[in-house]
Design a protein around this motif. Sequence first.
Motif, mmCIF file in Angstrom:
data_model
loop_
_atom_site.group_PDB
_atom_site.id
_atom_site.type_symbol
_atom_site.label_atom_id
_atom_site.label_comp_id
_atom_site.label_asym_id
_atom_site.label_seq_id
_atom_site.Cartn_x
_atom_site.Cartn_y
_atom_site.Cartn_z
ATOM 1 N N GLN A 29 -12.626 -9.715 -5.331
ATOM 2 C CA GLN A 29 -14.024 -9.316 -5.181
ATOM 3 C C GLN A 29 -14.173 -8.286 -4.077
ATOM 4 O OE1 GLN A 29 -16.614 -10.227 -7.270
ATOM 5 N NE2 GLN A 29 -17.551 -8.523 -6.153
ATOM 6 N N CYS A 30 -13.427 -8.496 -2.980
ATOM 7 C CA CYS A 30 -13.466 -7.529 -1.878
ATOM 8 C C CYS A 30 -12.940 -6.169 -2.325
ATOM 9 C CB CYS A 30 -12.649 -8.044 -0.698
ATOM 10 S SG CYS A 30 -13.350 -9.483 0.126
ATOM 11 N N LEU A 31 -11.890 -6.175 -3.159
ATOM 12 C CA LEU A 31 -11.340 -4.921 -3.673
ATOM 13 C C LEU A 31 -12.380 -4.167 -4.501
ATOM 14 C CD1 LEU A 31 -7.702 -5.780 -4.842
ATOM 15 C CD2 LEU A 31 -8.373 -4.358 -2.912
ATOM 16 N N LYS A 32 -13.100 -4.898 -5.336
ATOM 17 C CA LYS A 32 -14.108 -4.266 -6.185
ATOM 18 C C LYS A 32 -15.223 -3.631 -5.359
ATOM 19 C CE LYS A 32 -13.330 -7.447 -10.054
ATOM 20 N NZ LYS A 32 -13.910 -8.566 -10.853
ATOM 21 N N ASP A 33 -15.532 -4.270 -4.244
ATOM 22 C CA ASP A 33 -16.651 -3.805 -3.427
ATOM 23 C C ASP A 33 -16.257 -2.750 -2.404
ATOM 24 O OD1 ASP A 33 -18.190 -5.601 -4.803
ATOM 25 O OD2 ASP A 33 -18.104 -7.154 -3.249
ATOM 26 N N ASN A 34 -14.921 -2.623 -2.114
ATOM 27 C CA ASN A 34 -14.495 -1.750 -1.018
ATOM 28 C C ASN A 34 -13.232 -0.987 -1.405
ATOM 29 O OD1 ASN A 34 -16.257 -2.832 1.430
ATOM 30 N ND2 ASN A 34 -15.513 -4.604 0.290
ATOM 31 N N ILE A 35 -13.390 0.274 -1.797
ATOM 32 C CA ILE A 35 -12.245 1.080 -2.211
ATOM 33 C C ILE A 35 -11.282 1.292 -1.047
ATOM 34 C CG2 ILE A 35 -13.415 3.248 -1.685
ATOM 35 C CD1 ILE A 35 -10.904 2.552 -4.551
ATOM 36 N N GLU A 36 -11.797 1.257 0.205
ATOM 37 C CA GLU A 36 -10.923 1.457 1.356
ATOM 38 C C GLU A 36 -9.833 0.388 1.420
ATOM 39 O OE1 GLU A 36 -14.191 1.135 1.534
ATOM 40 O OE2 GLU A 36 -15.113 2.726 2.745
ATOM 41 N N ILE A 37 -10.172 -0.845 1.057
ATOM 42 C CA ILE A 37 -9.197 -1.935 1.081
ATOM 43 C C ILE A 37 -8.092 -1.666 0.064
ATOM 44 C CG2 ILE A 37 -8.835 -4.404 0.702
ATOM 45 C CD1 ILE A 37 -11.674 -4.871 1.663
ATOM 46 N N ALA A 38 -8.475 -1.195 -1.119
ATOM 47 C CA ALA A 38 -7.489 -0.893 -2.154
ATOM 48 C C ALA A 38 -6.534 0.205 -1.701
ATOM 49 C CB ALA A 38 -8.197 -0.484 -3.442
ATOM 50 N N MET A 39 -7.052 1.248 -1.069
ATOM 51 C CA MET A 39 -6.197 2.336 -0.608
ATOM 52 C C MET A 39 -5.272 1.866 0.513
ATOM 53 S SD MET A 39 -6.969 4.710 -2.636
ATOM 54 C CE MET A 39 -5.990 6.004 -1.855
ATOM 55 N N ASN A 40 -5.798 1.052 1.420
ATOM 56 C CA ASN A 40 -4.961 0.513 2.495
ATOM 57 C C ASN A 40 -3.851 -0.365 1.937
ATOM 58 O OD1 ASN A 40 -6.468 1.778 4.446
ATOM 59 N ND2 ASN A 40 -7.629 -0.033 5.043
ATOM 60 N N MET A 41 -4.185 -1.131 0.920
ATOM 61 C CA MET A 41 -3.195 -2.025 0.324
ATOM 62 C C MET A 41 -2.061 -1.227 -0.314
ATOM 63 S SD MET A 41 -3.849 -5.181 -2.293
ATOM 64 C CE MET A 41 -2.605 -6.468 -2.451
ATOM 65 N N LEU A 42 -2.380 -0.148 -1.005
ATOM 66 C CA LEU A 42 -1.347 0.696 -1.595
ATOM 67 C C LEU A 42 -0.429 1.262 -0.525
ATOM 68 C CD1 LEU A 42 -3.386 2.668 -4.299
ATOM 69 C CD2 LEU A 42 -1.595 0.978 -4.706
ATOM 70 N N SER A 43 -1.002 1.693 0.588
ATOM 71 C CA SER A 43 -0.206 2.247 1.678
ATOM 72 C C SER A 43 0.713 1.187 2.285
ATOM 73 C CB SER A 43 -1.136 2.821 2.755
ATOM 74 O OG SER A 43 -0.394 3.304 3.849
ATOM 75 N N ALA A 44 0.171 -0.027 2.505
ATOM 76 C CA ALA A 44 0.964 -1.099 3.096
ATOM 77 C C ALA A 44 2.099 -1.535 2.167
ATOM 78 C CB ALA A 44 0.067 -2.295 3.416
ATOM 79 N N LEU A 45 1.826 -1.616 0.871
ATOM 80 C CA LEU A 45 2.864 -1.997 -0.092
ATOM 81 C C LEU A 45 3.949 -0.936 -0.166
ATOM 82 C CD1 LEU A 45 0.722 -3.519 -2.987
ATOM 83 C CD2 LEU A 45 2.267 -4.745 -1.456
ATOM 84 N N THR A 46 3.571 0.330 -0.070
ATOM 85 C CA THR A 46 4.558 1.410 -0.067
ATOM 86 C C THR A 46 5.488 1.279 1.130
ATOM 87 O OG1 THR A 46 3.029 2.907 -1.196
ATOM 88 C CG2 THR A 46 4.876 3.907 -0.015
ATOM 89 N N GLU A 47 4.923 0.961 2.291
ATOM 90 C CA GLU A 47 5.743 0.779 3.493
ATOM 91 C C GLU A 47 6.699 -0.394 3.331
ATOM 92 O OE1 GLU A 47 5.183 0.015 8.306
ATOM 93 O OE2 GLU A 47 3.459 0.521 7.053
ATOM 94 N N ARG A 48 6.219 -1.485 2.727
ATOM 95 C CA ARG A 48 7.082 -2.644 2.485
ATOM 96 C C ARG A 48 8.246 -2.275 1.568
ATOM 97 N NH1 ARG A 48 5.264 -8.083 3.464
ATOM 98 N NH2 ARG A 48 4.301 -7.974 5.519
ATOM 99 N N ILE A 49 7.958 -1.500 0.532
ATOM 100 C CA ILE A 49 9.003 -1.090 -0.404
ATOM 101 C C ILE A 49 10.061 -0.258 0.313
ATOM 102 C CG2 ILE A 49 9.496 0.353 -2.425
ATOM 103 C CD1 ILE A 49 6.742 -0.548 -3.514
ATOM 104 N N ARG A 50 9.621 0.651 1.179
ATOM 105 C CA ARG A 50 10.578 1.452 1.942
ATOM 106 C C ARG A 50 11.456 0.573 2.829
ATOM 107 N NH1 ARG A 50 9.680 6.856 1.641
ATOM 108 N NH2 ARG A 50 7.630 7.551 0.931
ATOM 109 N N ASP A 51 10.853 -0.424 3.472
ATOM 110 C CA ASP A 51 11.626 -1.337 4.319
ATOM 111 C C ASP A 51 12.646 -2.105 3.495
ATOM 112 O OD1 ASP A 51 10.300 -0.561 6.585
ATOM 113 O OD2 ASP A 51 8.906 -2.245 6.610
ATOM 114 N N LEU A 52 12.225 -2.589 2.331
ATOM 115 C CA LEU A 52 13.134 -3.344 1.479
ATOM 116 C C LEU A 52 14.277 -2.469 0.971
ATOM 117 C CD1 LEU A 52 10.607 -5.475 -0.600
ATOM 118 C CD2 LEU A 52 12.276 -6.328 1.047
#
Length: 217
Positions: free
Chosen positions: A111-134
């Motif tokens: 629900q928070c994602l639907k209401d706040n595009i900023e959260i979705a963009m931050n999540m994509l960035s954080a997941l990308t960083e995790r993938i690089r670490d892995l």
Amino acid sequence: MNKLLSEVPFFANLSEENLEIITKHAIRRSFPKNATIINEGDQTDSLYVVEKGKAKAFLTDRSGREIVLGIIPEGSYFGEIALLDREPRSANVMTLEPSTFLIISHNDFQQCLKDNIEIAMNMLSALTERIRDLTGSIKSLALSNVYRRIVNTLLKMAVEKDGKLMIEDKLTQQDIANMVGSSREMVNKIFHDLIEGGYVSTKNKQITIHKKLPSGW
């Protein structure tokens, strides 16, 4: 609670108003040391933020041998993948000391994602960083010898304190062996040589790096 969540990559740079929306959905729970928070294969789907304490993420093979994927310190988080796919958990998580977590469920987060595009963009960035670490971790395991894997692990965990590099987590040699995919005996041998050479010292299971570690033997 807002300050803690603002330091989580998913929620970085959000307005106070948006942080308040997240905070409203968070549940606080405390656990003792060595409590199992998540089991591999669990059908749970919440995000956990470490408000206080420390945990570890790990896998076990059929013989019970443990492979530590990482230490999860205060201010960090885990469980984010299940927020998206709702698939079974891919690893175990256990507390290393008495800990308190902020827990956000899949439904509330969606629900928070639907209401706040900023959260979705931050999540994509954080997941990308995790993938690089892995990717870096897999490369290290595949291409480096045990000594180099130990050095990389120590340097990754070290923080500067009083002009020295220190690993503040209290690690046993078995903990390090589990992290680098080796035996405790091999870790013991390498640490003996590092200590004899004056490169590191240990006290109360805390490691101090005194000078640049040699690149390899």
